[in-house]
Design an enzyme around this catalytic site. Sequence first.
Site, mmCIF file in Angstrom:
data_model
loop_
_atom_site.group_PDB
_atom_site.id
_atom_site.type_symbol
_atom_site.label_atom_id
_atom_site.label_comp_id
_atom_site.label_asym_id
_atom_site.label_seq_id
_atom_site.Cartn_x
_atom_site.Cartn_y
_atom_site.Cartn_z
ATOM 1 N N GLY A 241 7.436 4.601 -0.685
ATOM 2 C CA GLY A 241 6.460 5.076 -1.659
ATOM 3 C C GLY A 241 5.493 3.982 -2.041
ATOM 4 O O GLY A 241 5.225 3.060 -1.253
ATOM 5 N N ARG A 244 3.880 0.138 -6.641
ATOM 6 C CA ARG A 244 4.272 0.143 -8.060
ATOM 7 C C ARG A 244 5.700 0.666 -8.213
ATOM 8 O O ARG A 244 6.539 0.054 -8.880
ATOM 9 C CB ARG A 244 3.272 1.018 -8.828
ATOM 10 C CG ARG A 244 3.332 0.955 -10.318
ATOM 11 C CD ARG A 244 2.232 1.832 -10.946
ATOM 12 N NE ARG A 244 1.873 2.991 -10.139
ATOM 13 C CZ ARG A 244 2.563 4.126 -10.121
ATOM 14 N NH1 ARG A 244 3.626 4.272 -10.862
ATOM 15 N NH2 ARG A 244 2.181 5.127 -9.342
ATOM 16 N N GLY A 245 5.981 1.808 -7.580
ATOM 17 C CA GLY A 245 7.325 2.402 -7.671
ATOM 18 C C GLY A 245 8.376 1.503 -7.049
ATOM 19 O O GLY A 245 9.447 1.273 -7.620
ATOM 20 N N GLY A 246 8.063 0.963 -5.871
ATOM 21 C CA GLY A 246 9.027 0.094 -5.178
ATOM 22 C C GLY A 246 9.345 -1.141 -5.995
ATOM 23 O O GLY A 246 10.506 -1.538 -6.138
ATOM 24 N N GLU A 265 9.881 0.340 1.329
ATOM 25 C CA GLU A 265 8.714 0.336 2.233
ATOM 26 C C GLU A 265 7.561 0.881 1.420
ATOM 27 O O GLU A 265 7.622 2.003 0.923
ATOM 28 C CB GLU A 265 8.966 1.228 3.449
ATOM 29 C CG GLU A 265 10.054 0.720 4.361
ATOM 30 C CD GLU A 265 9.690 -0.572 5.052
ATOM 31 O OE1 GLU A 265 8.485 -0.871 5.186
ATOM 32 O OE2 GLU A 265 10.612 -1.304 5.444
ATOM 33 N N CYS A 302 0.693 5.653 5.413
ATOM 34 C CA CYS A 302 0.872 4.264 4.992
ATOM 35 C C CYS A 302 0.267 3.305 6.011
ATOM 36 O O CYS A 302 0.027 2.143 5.704
ATOM 37 C CB CYS A 302 2.352 3.963 4.802
ATOM 38 S SG CYS A 302 3.344 4.523 6.175
ATOM 39 N N GLU A 392 -4.411 -1.375 -1.462
ATOM 40 C CA GLU A 392 -4.512 -0.051 -0.854
ATOM 41 C C GLU A 392 -5.112 0.975 -1.815
ATOM 42 O O GLU A 392 -4.757 1.014 -2.986
ATOM 43 C CB GLU A 392 -3.088 0.415 -0.470
ATOM 44 C CG GLU A 392 -3.027 1.812 0.117
ATOM 45 C CD GLU A 392 -1.599 2.394 0.150
ATOM 46 O OE1 GLU A 392 -0.829 2.170 -0.798
ATOM 47 O OE2 GLU A 392 -1.277 3.079 1.123
#
Length: 528
Positions: A241, A244-246, A265, A302, A392
């Site tokens: 994902g 930020r989430g990772g 990832e 991605c 990104e």
Amino acid sequence: MQLAGLSLLGFGTAAVGAEEFHAVDPATGNDLEPAFHSAQAADVETATRLAAAAAPVLGRKTGAERGIFLRALADRIAANAPALSARAQQETALPAARCESEIGRTCQQLRLFAAEIERGDWVDARIETAQPDRKPLPKPDHRSMLQSIGPVAVFGASNFPFAFSVAGGDTASAFAAGNPVIVKAHPAHPGVSALVGRLVVDTVRACGWPEGSFSLLFDSGHAIGQALVRHPLVRAVGFTGSARGGRALMDLAAARPDPIPVFAEMGSINPVFILPGAWAERGNTIVDGLYASTTAGVGQFCTNPGLIVLERSPNAEGFLAQLAKKIGAISAAPMLSRGICASFLAATKARSAEGGIRSFAAGASPAGGTVAPQWFESDAAHFLANETLAEEIFGPSSLVVWCRDRAERLAVARRLHGGLTATVHATVAEAAGEEELFETLAAKAGRILFNGFPTGVEVSAAMVHGGPFPASSDARTTSVGTRSLVRFARLVCWQGFPNALLPAALQDANPLGLLRQVDGVVTRDPVH
Ligand code: NAP
């Protein structure tokens, strides 16, 4: 296939909770039935307790037994492809052909892992036999190999409802390595998650595996996912994902009293460097390839090329004008979810307001939850002075960076953050003088491409889909391909053990016929 809207806890379902949410059709903005009930803290307890009970049983399964399970799951998914594809199309606005090919890829991925563990060499068995007479000290017998790690929590991404979701690469590799899996379903595609989750449970039952082998938890927010990462019985996390989430999950795992690995990832800008000779040699092919790679799936990959780096020349400017024209003709399309659409519009609006940035190409005007490509251009000096330009924007937006010369191009390469891929287009002759560029890019990316395009990640033994942070949390691994197995395994060394008490992979006779390292020699021979 019926959808009940409840989390799956082993062979049972969670109770109806107070909070519910719906999948939303991104094309219309309408809710899809049924309502999904968010899991509760007690459900995390049940799922993890069941998983911890199943862990030693799965850890003892042979590669052949795990292979049967993975192949059976692939067969079930393939047999239900039409229903799965139909629901995925409703929930993601991805076209039928894309959903069908992703289902095929997911099944192929499961079968590839099956073949890998049936062969068994992945456990990396190493044997150092004893030398009782060694001076000044005797050398003990020690033997090591990879073992299953325990319950794995998996978070899927919105943009791959199959291949990076409930039965996707993280789940397949965790099962293959002998671990139970608890998936936190992505709230953008709960229906397809539930359908695939039910097929996993059916396979667990059919193969006689313990019920804690698999659970699936729904939540429209972050509480359940975070509780999973904090839970003492969870031993590793697989995440696909946003950065930020990772990062949030990495920090949570690191703050535990017993930190656990998070294999995240995340996003990537996938720079494409185009050297002057390449335009002269294959300009039209590059324009067509860039167009296809940046526009596929409304740019929601991605590996989408988000940065195009090139030197100014009449040739390069002519080809880029062609590309801008093609991109400008693209009509607006829905993104995977209304949230992703809103993030894209906000990010492109902010970029267009920045000084030193010009619009390069824009597709048709977006309306009602749809987006069209928004490309920008800048000079290398401006790019080098603005850190945020190397981040990104998820969706159909790329930044063209014009360099004055080779030195500026190299400076741009040095400024990049870690990425999943980096690409160079060059003639073979000019590439020969670009060692520094290739070395710089290989230090920044997990996969480096020559005269290719980064979208379309092959699931294979040699694939690397990872890279230095922020592309992934651990550049030593990959989330795609059979090398990803080792993420969900840990090393154990047995010292001085009687032969009969060793795992089969380490016994003298080599009953599994594995390729092992014995006293420094790689061999399938038994230990004499
Ligand atoms: P996302 O928003 O990070 O969501 C991924 C999952 O993590 C969701 O279940 C999400 O729940 C959860 N999550 C996010 N932040 C969290 C937090 N702070 N605490 C707990 N859970 C959290 O990513 P996405 O929208 O699905 O995917 C888009 C991104 O994924 C892009 O950046 C893309 O490049 C990247 N991606 C990477 C790969 C790869 O292989 N490297 C592959 C595909 C996509 P909520 O939805 O409720 O927030």
